[in-house]
Motif scaffolding. Structure first.
Motif, PDB file in Angstrom:
ATOM      1  N   ILE A 222       0.836  -1.203   0.000  1.00  0.00           N
ATOM      2  CA  ILE A 222       0.000   0.000   0.000  1.00  0.00           C
ATOM      3  C   ILE A 222       0.868   1.248   0.000  1.00  0.00           C
ATOM      4  O   ILE A 222       0.590   2.207  -0.724  1.00  0.00           O
ATOM      5  CB  ILE A 222      -0.957  -0.019   1.211  1.00  0.00           C
ATOM      6  CG1 ILE A 222      -2.014  -1.097   1.010  1.00  0.00           C
ATOM      7  CG2 ILE A 222      -1.608   1.339   1.412  1.00  0.00           C
ATOM      8  CD1 ILE A 222      -2.877  -1.343   2.221  1.00  0.00           C
ATOM      9  N   ILE A 223       1.935   1.243   0.774  1.00  0.00           N
ATOM     10  CA  ILE A 223       2.847   2.393   0.816  1.00  0.00           C
ATOM     11  C   ILE A 223       3.522   2.588  -0.537  1.00  0.00           C
ATOM     12  O   ILE A 223       3.638   3.719  -1.033  1.00  0.00           O
ATOM     13  CB  ILE A 223       3.880   2.220   1.949  1.00  0.00           C
ATOM     14  CG1 ILE A 223       3.177   2.335   3.305  1.00  0.00           C
ATOM     15  CG2 ILE A 223       5.000   3.244   1.836  1.00  0.00           C
ATOM     16  CD1 ILE A 223       4.043   1.974   4.478  1.00  0.00           C
ATOM     17  N   LEU A 224       3.972   1.494  -1.169  1.00  0.00           N
ATOM     18  CA  LEU A 224       4.595   1.603  -2.494  1.00  0.00           C
ATOM     19  C   LEU A 224       3.606   2.116  -3.537  1.00  0.00           C
ATOM     20  O   LEU A 224       3.950   2.953  -4.374  1.00  0.00           O
ATOM     21  CB  LEU A 224       5.159   0.257  -2.929  1.00  0.00           C
ATOM     22  CG  LEU A 224       6.472  -0.164  -2.292  1.00  0.00           C
ATOM     23  CD1 LEU A 224       6.821  -1.577  -2.689  1.00  0.00           C
ATOM     24  CD2 LEU A 224       7.573   0.792  -2.678  1.00  0.00           C
ATOM     25  N   MET A 225       2.374   1.617  -3.486  1.00  0.00           N
ATOM     26  CA  MET A 225       1.360   2.080  -4.442  1.00  0.00           C
ATOM     27  C   MET A 225       1.056   3.563  -4.229  1.00  0.00           C
ATOM     28  O   MET A 225       0.877   4.315  -5.192  1.00  0.00           O
ATOM     29  CB  MET A 225       0.094   1.248  -4.317  1.00  0.00           C
ATOM     30  CG  MET A 225       0.254  -0.150  -4.825  1.00  0.00           C
ATOM     31  SD  MET A 225      -1.224  -1.090  -4.617  1.00  0.00           S
ATOM     32  CE  MET A 225      -1.737  -1.204  -6.318  1.00  0.00           C
ATOM     33  N   PHE A 226       1.012   3.999  -2.986  1.00  0.00           N
ATOM     34  CA  PHE A 226       0.773   5.406  -2.696  1.00  0.00           C
ATOM     35  C   PHE A 226       1.917   6.276  -3.219  1.00  0.00           C
ATOM     36  O   PHE A 226       1.686   7.351  -3.774  1.00  0.00           O
ATOM     37  CB  PHE A 226       0.596   5.600  -1.185  1.00  0.00           C
ATOM     38  CG  PHE A 226       0.207   6.989  -0.800  1.00  0.00           C
ATOM     39  CD1 PHE A 226      -1.053   7.480  -1.106  1.00  0.00           C
ATOM     40  CD2 PHE A 226       1.096   7.813  -0.141  1.00  0.00           C
ATOM     41  CE1 PHE A 226      -1.413   8.765  -0.759  1.00  0.00           C
ATOM     42  CE2 PHE A 226       0.745   9.095   0.211  1.00  0.00           C
ATOM     43  CZ  PHE A 226      -0.519   9.577  -0.105  1.00  0.00           C
ATOM     44  N   ALA A 227       3.157   5.779  -3.081  1.00  0.00           N
ATOM     45  CA  ALA A 227       4.309   6.527  -3.592  1.00  0.00           C
ATOM     46  C   ALA A 227       4.254   6.652  -5.116  1.00  0.00           C
ATOM     47  O   ALA A 227       4.510   7.733  -5.666  1.00  0.00           O
ATOM     48  CB  ALA A 227       5.604   5.843  -3.160  1.00  0.00           C
ATOM     49  N   PHE A 228       3.907   5.569  -5.807  1.00  0.00           N
ATOM     50  CA  PHE A 228       3.803   5.635  -7.262  1.00  0.00           C
ATOM     51  C   PHE A 228       2.625   6.508  -7.692  1.00  0.00           C
ATOM     52  O   PHE A 228       2.689   7.188  -8.717  1.00  0.00           O
ATOM     53  CB  PHE A 228       3.687   4.240  -7.864  1.00  0.00           C
ATOM     54  CG  PHE A 228       4.990   3.496  -7.898  1.00  0.00           C
ATOM     55  CD1 PHE A 228       6.075   3.993  -8.595  1.00  0.00           C
ATOM     56  CD2 PHE A 228       5.128   2.291  -7.230  1.00  0.00           C
ATOM     57  CE1 PHE A 228       7.268   3.313  -8.634  1.00  0.00           C
ATOM     58  CE2 PHE A 228       6.316   1.603  -7.267  1.00  0.00           C
ATOM     59  CZ  PHE A 228       7.395   2.112  -7.965  1.00  0.00           C
ATOM     60  N   LEU A 229       1.552   6.522  -6.915  1.00  0.00           N
ATOM     61  CA  LEU A 229       0.416   7.391  -7.218  1.00  0.00           C
ATOM     62  C   LEU A 229       0.805   8.851  -7.074  1.00  0.00           C
ATOM     63  O   LEU A 229       0.439   9.691  -7.913  1.00  0.00           O
ATOM     64  CB  LEU A 229      -0.755   7.055  -6.294  1.00  0.00           C
ATOM     65  CG  LEU A 229      -2.030   7.855  -6.523  1.00  0.00           C
ATOM     66  CD1 LEU A 229      -2.621   7.504  -7.880  1.00  0.00           C
ATOM     67  CD2 LEU A 229      -3.017   7.587  -5.423  1.00  0.00           C
TER      68      LEU A 229
END
Length: 62
Positions: free
Chosen positions: A37-44
């Motif tokens: 979730i943290i990685l997806m938020f960073a890419f978002l």
């Protein structure tokens, strides 16, 4: 100059999209959902930055 800034923004959006898709695929094998979730938020956030730079450049040259 305008086209180079737009291409840079599109490149940033592309990297963010590839990162989101990769994180989504890897999420099936990783047990830690919070990390994904943290990685997806960073890419978002990376995609939003690229999109905002393209929009800023659009209104800058009008």
């Amino acid at each position: 100059m305008k086209n180079k800034k737009n291409l840079k923004g599109l490149l940033i959006i592309g990297i963010g999209l590839i990162g989101l898709i990769t994180t989504l695929i890897v999420n099936n094998t990783i047990e830690n959902d919070l990390l994904c979730i943290i990685l997806m938020f960073a890419f978002l956030l990376l995609e939003l930055y690229g999109l905002s730079s393209i929009i800023k450049n659009k209104y800058e040259f009008r």
